[in-house]
Design an enzyme around this catalytic site. Structure first.
Site, short mmCIF file in Angstrom:
data_model
loop_
_atom_site.label_atom_id
_atom_site.label_comp_id
_atom_site.label_asym_id
_atom_site.label_seq_id
_atom_site.Cartn_x
_atom_site.Cartn_y
_atom_site.Cartn_z
N TRP A 1 0.86 -1.19 0.00
CA TRP A 1 0.00 0.00 0.00
C TRP A 1 0.90 1.25 0.00
CZ3 TRP A 1 -1.92 2.81 4.75
CH2 TRP A 1 -2.91 3.75 4.43
N ASP B 1 -1.56 -5.37 9.18
CA ASP B 1 -2.50 -4.37 8.68
C ASP B 1 -3.75 -5.11 8.23
OD1 ASP B 1 -3.89 -2.33 7.48
OD2 ASP B 1 -2.23 -1.61 6.26
N ALA C 1 -7.13 -4.35 6.99
CA ALA C 1 -7.98 -3.28 6.47
C ALA C 1 -9.24 -3.78 5.78
CB ALA C 1 -7.19 -2.40 5.50
N LYS D 1 -13.92 0.12 5.44
CA LYS D 1 -14.41 -0.61 4.27
C LYS D 1 -15.58 -1.52 4.61
CE LYS D 1 -10.02 0.62 3.32
NZ LYS D 1 -9.09 1.22 4.29
#
Length: 402
Positions: free
Chosen positions: A135, A216, A218, A251
């Site tokens: 990312w 991470d 996400a 999200k």
């Protein structure tokens, strides 16, 4: 000795190298064509091309509006009910572990900020192992904390697969105390996730080499399911005494602009965790003092209400199903794109050169990152066939990279 030279000031700052995504957004906005397809921005779009607020969240917001009696400060922890309700989702079987504490953050970025700042404070000479590509905001956040980055290859563009051998080698050669940054699921930008066997192997290496995993998380729920997407977190918590997790609700709750996330920390014992979290709160105090409330409060209401929670789980399942269905549809359009069906989450990398990407932009009004990274659900159902045809035309017209 006096000098007449003016001191340097704000006006003398060097120009910022523009974020490529921000530049892409500007190009899209300037394009007058009404048939534009934007697969650069990382938001979920439904079959109509919309990014709707989930019905469960809308109902929670109504209840919040009707029932909220004050907007007084909550303190640095944020909404403690939010993190309590989130524990079993993020931590699974480890939800009852008193060595693990969590705090609300402004999105996943806020959680990564806390994690990297804490790591720099605790182990200033540690290096962060980062698989490439990753990312785009990972390197700036890590470097902004003053930590050194050591890169290894996460994704093999020739085979369109995760290069696990490179991860194994990098982790095996890391020094004790180094940090291993891993995407929990739905890798951004490649969609290439570790298998469960690979997670177990890298967890064993992390334990043996005394590495600190920073995960991470996400896109939990967008790959195979909440439990499956959280597998990596589970095996790292099983294996290691020190684990950090940066989690985002932006999200899977569809609250992108509300900035909803959480930071989780496990240490060797509850007292050490409490001491470390005191430092975390001090870091947060210096940055944002306390996180924004609205989105986290809505998420808490969803998770605490049996009906809304069930509705939300169904809505996430519908988003996940659309992601996987569109992946299969793109993969079926050409054998060169077949690998896309075996990946997870919202992103993948097309086998395109920058010239091919620019050609798609100029000829077909299809916008994506120059790297070929695209959002697999960045368009409406009615645009999928046109997108696939244009990509195939581009692959045929200019030789692609290996």
């Amino acid at each position: 000795m006096l000098t007449t030279a003016a001191p340097k000031g704000i006006a003398d700052l060097d120009p910022v190298v523009s974020d490529s995504l921000l530049a892409l957004i500007a190009l899209i906005a300037a394009d007058p064509r009404d048939n534009k397809i934007d697969v650069g921005v990382g938001v979920f779009r439904d079959g109509e091309g919309r990014t709707p607020i989930p019905a469960s969240v809308k109902e929670a917001e109504r209840r919040l509006l009707d029932g909220q009696e004050t907007k007084a400060y909550l303190g640095g922890w944020g909404d403690r009910g939010f993190t309590k309700a989130l524990r079993p989702i993020v931590l699974g079987a480890h939800a009852g572990d008193e060595r693990i504490a969590g705090v609300q953050t402004p999105g996943g970025c806020g959680a990564l900020f806390l994690a990297t700042k804490l790591l720099k404070l605790a182990k200033p000479d540690a290096r962060v192992l980062v698989g490439t590509p990753t990312w785009p905001n990972h390197p700036p956040v890590i470097k902004g904390a003053g930590l050194e980055i050591v890169e290894y290859r996460h994704y093999d563009f020739a085979t369109r697969m995760v290069d696990f051998a490179a991860l194994r080698e990098a982790a095996s050669r890391a020094a004790p105390g180094d940090i291993l940054l891993l995407h929990g699921c739905c890798h951004n930008p490649t969609g290439g996730d570790l298998s469960e066997a690979e997670w177990r192997e890298v967890a064993a290496i992390a334990r043996e080499r005394q590495l600190t995993p920073l995960i991470d998380l996400a896109y939990q729920g967008f790959g195979r399911g909440f439990e499956e997407d959280g597998y990596g977190v589970q095996v790292m918590l099983d294996a290691c005494d020190e684990v950090l997790v940066a989690q985002s609700c932006d999200k899977n709750f569809g609250v992108y602009r509300d900035r909803v996330g959480s930071f989780w920390l496990k240490t060797r014992d509850a007292a050490a965790t409490a001491n470390a979290m005191a430092h975390v709160l001090q870091i947060a105090r210096e940055a944002w003092s306390m996180p924004p409330d609205h989105g986290a409060a809505a998420a808490r209401i969803v998770l605490e209400d049996e009906h809304l929670r069930a509705l939300w789980l169904d809505e996430v399942a519908a988003m996940r199903n659309r992601i996987n269905q569109v992946r299969r549809r793109i993969a079926d359009s050409d054998q060169r794109l077949g690998y896309i069906a075996s990946e997870f989450g919202m992103f993948s990398m097309l086998p395109l050169t920058k010239a091919q990407v620019v050609a798609l932009r100029d000829k077909h009004a299809i916008y994506m990152a120059d790297s070929g990274r695209f959002n697999v659900v960045g368009f409406a159902d009615r645009d999928i066939d046109r997108f696939c045809a244009a990509v195939i035309e581009a692959m045929d017209s200019v030789p692609a990279h290996g």
